[in-house]
Design a protein around this motif. Structure first.
Motif, PDB file in Angstrom:
ATOM      1  N   LEU A  56       0.837  -1.207   0.000  1.00 43.96           N
ATOM      2  CA  LEU A  56       0.000   0.000   0.000  1.00 43.96           C
ATOM      3  C   LEU A  56       0.869   1.253   0.000  1.00 43.96           C
ATOM      4  CD1 LEU A  56      -2.841   1.059  -0.131  1.00 43.96           C
ATOM      5  CD2 LEU A  56      -2.962   0.926   2.361  1.00 43.96           C
ATOM      6  N   ALA A  57       1.961   1.263   0.750  1.00 45.08           N
ATOM      7  CA  ALA A  57       2.876   2.410   0.737  1.00 45.08           C
ATOM      8  C   ALA A  57       3.469   2.604  -0.653  1.00 45.08           C
ATOM      9  CB  ALA A  57       3.981   2.217   1.770  1.00 45.08           C
ATOM     10  N   CYS A  58       3.738   1.518  -1.334  1.00 42.63           N
ATOM     11  CA  CYS A  58       4.246   1.589  -2.709  1.00 42.63           C
ATOM     12  C   CYS A  58       3.226   2.280  -3.614  1.00 42.63           C
ATOM     13  CB  CYS A  58       4.549   0.174  -3.193  1.00 42.63           C
ATOM     14  SG  CYS A  58       5.216   0.085  -4.848  1.00 42.63           S
ATOM     15  N   LEU A  59       1.957   1.933  -3.454  1.00 43.42           N
ATOM     16  CA  LEU A  59       0.898   2.526  -4.276  1.00 43.42           C
ATOM     17  C   LEU A  59       0.649   3.993  -3.917  1.00 43.42           C
ATOM     18  CD1 LEU A  59      -1.670  -0.417  -4.207  1.00 43.42           C
ATOM     19  CD2 LEU A  59      -0.139   0.215  -6.071  1.00 43.42           C
ATOM     20  N   LEU A  60       0.937   4.352  -2.672  1.00 46.26           N
ATOM     21  CA  LEU A  60       0.670   5.718  -2.193  1.00 46.26           C
ATOM     22  C   LEU A  60       1.935   6.568  -2.119  1.00 46.26           C
ATOM     23  CD1 LEU A  60      -1.826   4.908   0.714  1.00 46.26           C
ATOM     24  CD2 LEU A  60      -2.352   5.596  -1.639  1.00 46.26           C
ATOM     25  N   ARG A  61       3.002   6.123  -2.714  1.00 47.43           N
ATOM     26  CA  ARG A  61       4.301   6.798  -2.588  1.00 47.43           C
ATOM     27  C   ARG A  61       4.251   8.262  -3.019  1.00 47.43           C
ATOM     28  NH1 ARG A  61       9.396   6.488  -6.045  1.00 47.43           N
ATOM     29  NH2 ARG A  61      11.099   6.884  -4.612  1.00 47.43           N
ATOM     30  N   ASP A  62       3.405   8.600  -3.952  1.00 48.31           N
ATOM     31  CA  ASP A  62       3.328   9.979  -4.425  1.00 48.31           C
ATOM     32  C   ASP A  62       2.493  10.874  -3.516  1.00 48.31           C
ATOM     33  OD1 ASP A  62       4.979   9.422  -6.548  1.00 48.31           O
ATOM     34  OD2 ASP A  62       3.345   9.091  -7.956  1.00 48.31           O
ATOM     35  N   GLN A  63       1.901  10.310  -2.497  1.00 49.25           N
ATOM     36  CA  GLN A  63       1.121  11.093  -1.541  1.00 49.25           C
ATOM     37  C   GLN A  63       2.065  11.645  -0.472  1.00 49.25           C
ATOM     38  OE1 GLN A  63      -2.294  11.603  -1.838  1.00 49.25           O
ATOM     39  NE2 GLN A  63      -1.946  10.580  -3.793  1.00 49.25           N
ATOM     40  N   ASN A  64       1.578  12.563   0.334  1.00 53.63           N
ATOM     41  CA  ASN A  64       2.365  12.991   1.485  1.00 53.63           C
ATOM     42  C   ASN A  64       1.895  12.199   2.704  1.00 53.63           C
ATOM     43  OD1 ASN A  64       0.087  14.338   2.646  1.00 53.63           O
ATOM     44  ND2 ASN A  64       0.545  16.148   1.434  1.00 53.63           N
ATOM     45  N   LYS A  65       2.607  12.364   3.809  1.00 51.00           N
ATOM     46  CA  LYS A  65       2.306  11.585   5.012  1.00 51.00           C
ATOM     47  C   LYS A  65       0.865  11.808   5.473  1.00 51.00           C
ATOM     48  CE  LYS A  65       3.668  11.044   9.816  1.00 51.00           C
ATOM     49  NZ  LYS A  65       4.502  11.526  10.899  1.00 51.00           N
ATOM     50  N   ARG A  66       0.433  13.059   5.481  1.00 51.82           N
ATOM     51  CA  ARG A  66      -0.923  13.374   5.959  1.00 51.82           C
ATOM     52  C   ARG A  66      -1.983  12.703   5.096  1.00 51.82           C
ATOM     53  NH1 ARG A  66      -2.256  19.453   7.356  1.00 51.82           N
ATOM     54  NH2 ARG A  66      -0.841  18.873   9.015  1.00 51.82           N
ATOM     55  N   ASN A  67      -1.798  12.744   3.786  1.00 57.60           N
ATOM     56  CA  ASN A  67      -2.766  12.084   2.896  1.00 57.60           C
ATOM     57  C   ASN A  67      -2.760  10.576   3.116  1.00 57.60           C
ATOM     58  OD1 ASN A  67      -3.480  14.526   1.802  1.00 57.60           O
ATOM     59  ND2 ASN A  67      -2.396  14.223  -0.120  1.00 57.60           N
ATOM     60  N   ALA A  68      -1.577  10.006   3.305  1.00 58.54           N
ATOM     61  CA  ALA A  68      -1.488   8.560   3.553  1.00 58.54           C
ATOM     62  C   ALA A  68      -2.223   8.195   4.838  1.00 58.54           C
ATOM     63  CB  ALA A  68      -0.026   8.125   3.617  1.00 58.54           C
ATOM     64  N   ARG A  74      -9.533   6.270   6.385  1.00 57.33           N
ATOM     65  CA  ARG A  74     -10.724   6.009   5.579  1.00 57.33           C
ATOM     66  C   ARG A  74     -10.943   4.508   5.401  1.00 57.33           C
ATOM     67  NH1 ARG A  74      -9.605   8.125   0.229  1.00 57.33           N
ATOM     68  NH2 ARG A  74      -9.181   6.007  -0.428  1.00 57.33           N
ATOM     69  N   LEU A  75      -9.856   3.769   5.247  1.00 60.46           N
ATOM     70  CA  LEU A  75      -9.941   2.312   5.105  1.00 60.46           C
ATOM     71  C   LEU A  75     -10.096   1.608   6.455  1.00 60.46           C
ATOM     72  CD1 LEU A  75      -7.184   1.769   2.399  1.00 60.46           C
ATOM     73  CD2 LEU A  75      -9.663   1.562   2.085  1.00 60.46           C
ATOM     74  N   LYS A  76     -10.072   2.400   7.530  1.00 65.21           N
ATOM     75  CA  LYS A  76     -10.207   1.877   8.883  1.00 65.21           C
ATOM     76  C   LYS A  76      -9.116   0.856   9.214  1.00 65.21           C
ATOM     77  CE  LYS A  76     -15.118   2.865   9.202  1.00 65.21           C
ATOM     78  NZ  LYS A  76     -14.889   4.272   9.200  1.00 65.21           N
ATOM     79  N   LEU A  77      -7.882   1.201   8.834  1.00 64.65           N
ATOM     80  CA  LEU A  77      -6.745   0.344   9.132  1.00 64.65           C
ATOM     81  C   LEU A  77      -6.378   0.488  10.603  1.00 64.65           C
ATOM     82  CD1 LEU A  77      -4.475   0.964   6.007  1.00 64.65           C
ATOM     83  CD2 LEU A  77      -6.277  -0.736   6.326  1.00 64.65           C
ATOM     84  N   SER A  78      -5.661  -0.479  11.103  1.00 65.36           N
ATOM     85  CA  SER A  78      -5.224  -0.424  12.494  1.00 65.36           C
ATOM     86  C   SER A  78      -4.206   0.700  12.670  1.00 65.36           C
ATOM     87  CB  SER A  78      -4.590  -1.757  12.906  1.00 65.36           C
ATOM     88  OG  SER A  78      -3.324  -1.906  12.287  1.00 65.36           O
ATOM     89  N   THR A  79      -4.000   1.096  13.900  1.00 66.56           N
ATOM     90  CA  THR A  79      -3.026   2.144  14.201  1.00 66.56           C
ATOM     91  C   THR A  79      -1.632   1.714  13.770  1.00 66.56           C
ATOM     92  OG1 THR A  79      -4.371   2.896  16.048  1.00 66.56           O
ATOM     93  CG2 THR A  79      -2.054   3.569  16.052  1.00 66.56           C
ATOM     94  N   ASP A  80      -1.283   0.456  13.994  1.00 64.97           N
ATOM     95  CA  ASP A  80       0.029  -0.040  13.586  1.00 64.97           C
ATOM     96  C   ASP A  80       0.197   0.027  12.066  1.00 64.97           C
ATOM     97  OD1 ASP A  80       0.766  -0.538  16.195  1.00 64.97           O
ATOM     98  OD2 ASP A  80       0.264  -2.669  16.110  1.00 64.97           O
ATOM     99  N   GLU A  81      -0.837  -0.369  11.334  1.00 61.07           N
ATOM    100  CA  GLU A  81      -0.772  -0.293   9.874  1.00 61.07           C
ATOM    101  C   GLU A  81      -0.645   1.161   9.416  1.00 61.07           C
ATOM    102  OE1 GLU A  81      -3.428  -4.133   8.468  1.00 61.07           O
ATOM    103  OE2 GLU A  81      -4.468  -2.355   9.236  1.00 61.07           O
ATOM    104  N   LEU A  82      -1.439   2.032  10.016  1.00 61.96           N
ATOM    105  CA  LEU A  82      -1.395   3.456   9.665  1.00 61.96           C
ATOM    106  C   LEU A  82       0.008   4.014   9.894  1.00 61.96           C
ATOM    107  CD1 LEU A  82      -3.948   6.205  10.449  1.00 61.96           C
ATOM    108  CD2 LEU A  82      -1.578   6.537  11.074  1.00 61.96           C
ATOM    109  N   ARG A  83       0.600   3.721  11.035  1.00 59.00           N
ATOM    110  CA  ARG A  83       1.935   4.244  11.347  1.00 59.00           C
ATOM    111  C   ARG A  83       2.980   3.748  10.353  1.00 59.00           C
ATOM    112  NH1 ARG A  83       1.331   3.249  17.645  1.00 59.00           N
ATOM    113  NH2 ARG A  83       0.329   5.202  18.194  1.00 59.00           N
ATOM    114  N   ARG A  84       2.932   2.464  10.037  1.00 63.05           N
ATOM    115  CA  ARG A  84       3.924   1.906   9.111  1.00 63.05           C
ATOM    116  C   ARG A  84       3.772   2.523   7.728  1.00 63.05           C
ATOM    117  NH1 ARG A  84       7.091  -3.168   8.653  1.00 63.05           N
ATOM    118  NH2 ARG A  84       6.458  -3.528  10.790  1.00 63.05           N
ATOM    119  N   ILE A  85       2.547   2.590   7.227  1.00 64.75           N
ATOM    120  CA  ILE A  85       2.307   3.147   5.899  1.00 64.75           C
ATOM    121  C   ILE A  85       2.715   4.621   5.849  1.00 64.75           C
ATOM    122  CG2 ILE A  85       0.477   3.782   4.251  1.00 64.75           C
ATOM    123  CD1 ILE A  85      -0.953   1.132   5.258  1.00 64.75           C
TER     124      ILE A  85
END
Length: 167
Positions: A56-68, A74-85
């Protein structure tokens, strides 16, 4: 949450390139991840055992941290997933010129818990990460991530009084 679970399965699967292509072909990706930039050759260069967050980070690489972070929420990912991405997206170009980075900039990146994913992300985008791999193999952990020179406990031992943010 259901969409996130399906994306976890898709992006963690060995056939994630084919699955990503189908998402794009059927225009499902536009509906659930319009911010994603899909380059199947980059996804194919990720390690076979790449985790969901790395893909997912690969797909969102052109975004900034805040957008990621907003996309992860929005996808309701876990806090750990959000932090890593978010960390991977934030540092998604940090190693692009790793060969010329001074140790003061390189070592903190390589001592981070997500460093191996960061290296894999850069390798997938064609960056030369040999110096990073060599550094991890040869530089002791204590040198990559030295303990703090001075801590709050040291200051308290010298008679300092804790402030509002101290514990």
């Amino acid at each position: 949450e259901r969409i996130a679970e399906e994306l976890r399965k898709l992006f963690s699967h060995p056939n994630r390139v084919r699955g990503s292509a189908l998402l794009a072909d059927w225009r499902i990706r536009e509906a659930i991840l319009p911010e994603a930039v899909v380059d199947l050759s980059v996804i194919a260069r990720l390690p076979d055992k790449a985790g969901f967050e790395l893909v997912l980070a690969c797909l969102l690489r052109d975004q900034n941290k805040r957008n990621a972070e907003a996309i992860a929420r929005r996808l309701k990912l876990s806090t750990d997933e959000l932090r890593r991405i978010a960390w991977l997206v934030e540092h998604g170009r940090s190693l692009a010129d790793a060969g010329s980075l001074p140790p003061s900039r390189l070592y903190p990146l390589l001592s981070h818990p997500f460093a191996h994913d960061l290296i894999a992300l850069h390798r997938a985008f064609g960056a030369d990460v040999r110096r990073c791999e060599q550094t991890l193999a040869t530089v002791p952990r204590e040198r990559l991530d030295p303990p703090p020179f001075l801590t709050g406990d040291d200051l308290k031992a010298l008679g300092g009084t804790p402030g509002p943010g101290c514990k």
